[in-house]
Design a protein around this motif. Structure first.
Motif, short mmCIF file in Angstrom:
data_model
loop_
_atom_site.label_atom_id
_atom_site.label_comp_id
_atom_site.label_asym_id
_atom_site.label_seq_id
_atom_site.Cartn_x
_atom_site.Cartn_y
_atom_site.Cartn_z
N PHE A 86 -24.53 19.36 52.26
CA PHE A 86 -23.94 20.33 51.77
C PHE A 86 -24.19 20.86 50.37
CE2 PHE A 86 -20.19 22.67 49.82
CZ PHE A 86 -20.13 23.84 50.61
N LEU A 87 -23.97 20.23 49.47
CA LEU A 87 -24.38 20.30 48.02
C LEU A 87 -25.93 20.52 47.90
CD1 LEU A 87 -22.16 17.75 46.18
CD2 LEU A 87 -21.77 20.32 46.51
N ALA A 88 -26.73 19.80 48.89
CA ALA A 88 -28.08 19.88 48.69
C ALA A 88 -28.56 21.26 48.99
CB ALA A 88 -28.86 18.85 49.69
N VAL A 89 -28.09 21.97 50.20
CA VAL A 89 -28.37 23.16 50.57
C VAL A 89 -28.17 24.22 49.50
CG1 VAL A 89 -27.78 24.99 52.12
CG2 VAL A 89 -28.02 22.71 52.95
N ILE A 90 -26.91 24.30 49.01
CA ILE A 90 -26.46 24.98 47.93
C ILE A 90 -27.40 24.88 46.56
CG2 ILE A 90 -24.79 25.84 46.25
CD1 ILE A 90 -24.39 26.71 49.25
N THR A 91 -27.66 23.85 46.13
CA THR A 91 -28.20 23.40 44.85
C THR A 91 -29.73 23.39 44.83
OG1 THR A 91 -28.35 21.10 45.05
CG2 THR A 91 -26.34 22.05 43.86
N PHE A 92 -30.42 23.33 46.11
CA PHE A 92 -31.69 23.60 46.43
C PHE A 92 -32.26 24.94 45.82
CE2 PHE A 92 -35.22 24.95 48.86
CZ PHE A 92 -36.15 23.95 48.71
N THR A 93 -31.39 25.78 46.24
CA THR A 93 -31.94 27.20 45.84
C THR A 93 -31.82 27.46 44.31
OG1 THR A 93 -31.09 28.16 48.04
CG2 THR A 93 -31.53 29.78 46.07
N ALA A 94 -30.61 26.97 43.54
CA ALA A 94 -30.61 27.08 42.38
C ALA A 94 -31.75 26.40 41.47
CB ALA A 94 -29.29 26.75 41.74
N LEU A 141 -22.03 26.27 41.09
CA LEU A 141 -21.98 25.08 41.66
C LEU A 141 -20.45 24.47 41.31
CD1 LEU A 141 -25.39 23.36 40.43
CD2 LEU A 141 -24.67 23.89 42.82
N ALA A 142 -19.92 24.99 40.29
CA ALA A 142 -18.48 24.76 40.14
C ALA A 142 -17.71 25.41 41.08
CB ALA A 142 -17.85 25.20 38.71
N ARG A 143 -17.90 26.42 41.61
CA ARG A 143 -16.96 27.09 42.72
C ARG A 143 -17.43 26.10 44.05
NH1 ARG A 143 -17.62 31.03 38.80
NH2 ARG A 143 -15.92 32.55 38.86
N VAL A 144 -18.58 26.00 44.24
CA VAL A 144 -19.05 25.21 45.48
C VAL A 144 -18.58 23.80 45.56
CG1 VAL A 144 -20.90 24.14 46.53
CG2 VAL A 144 -21.16 26.38 45.70
N ALA A 145 -18.35 23.13 44.20
CA ALA A 145 -17.60 21.80 44.26
C ALA A 145 -16.42 21.88 44.43
CB ALA A 145 -18.01 21.25 42.82
N LEU A 146 -15.66 22.85 44.08
CA LEU A 146 -14.17 22.93 44.47
C LEU A 146 -14.09 23.20 45.77
CD1 LEU A 146 -11.31 23.42 43.65
CD2 LEU A 146 -11.71 25.79 43.36
N VAL A 172 -19.06 29.13 53.43
CA VAL A 172 -19.10 29.15 52.23
C VAL A 172 -20.59 29.15 51.39
CG1 VAL A 172 -18.39 27.77 50.06
CG2 VAL A 172 -16.75 28.41 51.82
N SER A 173 -21.43 28.21 52.10
CA SER A 173 -22.81 27.98 51.70
C SER A 173 -23.44 29.11 51.69
CB SER A 173 -23.54 27.02 52.56
OG SER A 173 -22.67 25.76 52.77
N GLY A 174 -23.40 29.77 52.63
CA GLY A 174 -24.00 31.08 53.10
C GLY A 174 -23.83 32.25 51.84
N PHE A 175 -22.57 32.30 51.48
CA PHE A 175 -22.21 33.24 50.62
C PHE A 175 -22.78 32.97 49.31
CE2 PHE A 175 -19.40 35.04 47.17
CZ PHE A 175 -19.20 36.13 47.68
N PHE A 176 -22.53 31.82 48.79
CA PHE A 176 -23.11 31.49 47.52
C PHE A 176 -24.86 31.23 47.64
CE2 PHE A 176 -18.77 30.12 46.94
CZ PHE A 176 -18.37 30.57 45.73
N LEU A 177 -25.19 30.95 48.39
CA LEU A 177 -26.72 31.07 48.64
C LEU A 177 -27.32 32.49 48.66
CD1 LEU A 177 -29.40 29.47 49.21
CD2 LEU A 177 -28.85 29.85 51.77
N THR A 178 -26.50 33.49 49.18
CA THR A 178 -26.97 34.88 48.82
C THR A 178 -26.76 35.40 47.61
OG1 THR A 178 -26.12 35.41 51.19
CG2 THR A 178 -26.36 37.13 49.74
N GLU A 179 -25.54 34.69 46.85
CA GLU A 179 -25.47 35.28 45.49
C GLU A 179 -26.87 34.43 44.71
OE1 GLU A 179 -24.81 35.34 41.46
OE2 GLU A 179 -24.90 33.29 42.57
N GLU A 180 -27.08 33.51 44.85
CA GLU A 180 -28.09 32.95 43.97
C GLU A 180 -29.36 33.60 44.43
OE1 GLU A 180 -28.56 30.52 41.95
OE2 GLU A 180 -26.71 29.17 42.20
N LEU A 181 -29.74 33.98 45.47
CA LEU A 181 -30.90 34.82 45.79
C LEU A 181 -31.05 36.09 45.04
CD1 LEU A 181 -31.46 33.18 49.31
CD2 LEU A 181 -33.03 32.82 47.45
#
Length: 297
Positions: A86-94, A141-146, A172-181
């Motif tokens: 889960f964290l890898a998917v989020i942090t991969f984009t960042a 990442l702080a929000r995703v970690a929470l 949650v992953s999809g929302f923050f992935l969209t924010e990063e992109l």
């Protein structure tokens, strides 16, 4: 559902855009390849070390009999690896966006120019842009970690932990992935982190329609690398929508179509005006003069 479909449409449009611009597709692959190799190594290490980690974290279960010890530690091992994925998917984009900041900035600007004829620029230096991107990524990442901790705890709930919780996790992953992109394009428009979150929350379904399918696809090895250039292109198109630029472009095109720029037809093409007269001009009739005759008065 309409907004979800629109978000998915932007994802498809982005992939189509880079498919038609092979140069940008090749450039966009490089940062993803570097990050992918690093993440594969980390996930392989987690996969083989998760058993030892859960055994170290649960010494109280050493004396438990079968099957309870295996059931507890097996569940925890699965949850640890799922959390890592889960964290890898989020942090991969960042991480990929940080590694490839100059590449993706150029790609986003190319999409803007192709769509609107101009590409907004922040005027900041590359180092300043990298600092802002890194700072905002830490906030994400702080929000995703929470959320990750909360979902990890909820994963122990019977039935719900194996059905509802993973679904929420993908959202949650999809929302923050969209924010990063979308940050690649919105940051160039001087829209800060809080404003970006506000824009995405106001159109949450649009963000989920874009990000959730991409999150699911990113779970497939190497697919994330192939889709990353198109994801940046699609996020740029979506950012234009969030910022109201697509509507402005449509209004401008409609005004040009209706007004023809002051001299045109309904499609905006110039029409050569001609003056038509319904009747031919009246010509003065020539007068015929006769010689006076003998009987003229």
């Amino acid at each position: 559902m309409r907004e979800i479909g629109a978000g998915f449409g932007y994802l498809l449009q982005g992939q189509k855009w880079v498919a038609g611009h092979g140069r940008w597709f090749g450039i966009g692959l490089l940062p993803g390849l570097v990050t992918f190799v690093l993440y594969i190594g980390a996930l392989v290490g987690l996969f083989y070390g998760a058993d030892d980690l859960t055994a170290w974290a649960t010494p109280f279960a050493d004396g438990w009999g079968s099957p309870w010890q295996g059931l507890l530690r097996g569940t925890l091992t699965f949850l640890v690896f799922a959390l890592g994925l889960f964290l890898a998917v989020i942090t991969f984009t960042a991480v990929t966006l940080l590694v490839g900041q100059p590449f993706y900035e150029s790609l986003s600007e190319a999409v803007d120019r192709a769509e609107g004829g101009e590409a907004p620029e922040s005027g900041r230096s590359l180092m300043r842009e990298l600092w802002i991107s890194a700072r905002d990524s830490v906030r994400v990442l702080a929000r995703v970690a929470l959320y990750g901790v909360l979902l990890f705890a909820a994963g122990f709930l019977p039935v719900v932990g194996q059905t509802v919780v993973p679904a929420i996790g993908f959202c949650v992953s999809g929302f923050f992935l969209t924010e990063e992109l979308t940050a690649v394009a919105l940051q160039r428009r001087d829209i800060d982190f809080k404003e970006r979150l506000g824009l995405l929350r106001s159109r949450r379904s649009l963000a989920l329609g874009f990000g959730v399918p991409l999150t699911l696809l990113f779970l497939v090895p190497f697919v994330a690398v192939l889709l990353m250039p198109g994801a940046v292109a699609g996020a740029t198109l979506m950012a234009r929508d969030l910022n109201g630029e697509n509507a402005a472009d449509r209004d401008r095109d409609r005004e040009q179509a209706e007004g023809g720029e002051g001299n045109g037809d309904a499609a905006g093409y110039p029409v050569h005006q001609q003056q038509y007269q319904p009747y031919p001009p009246t010509q003065p009739q020539p007068q015929t003069y006769r010689q006076p005759g003998p009987y003229s008065s």
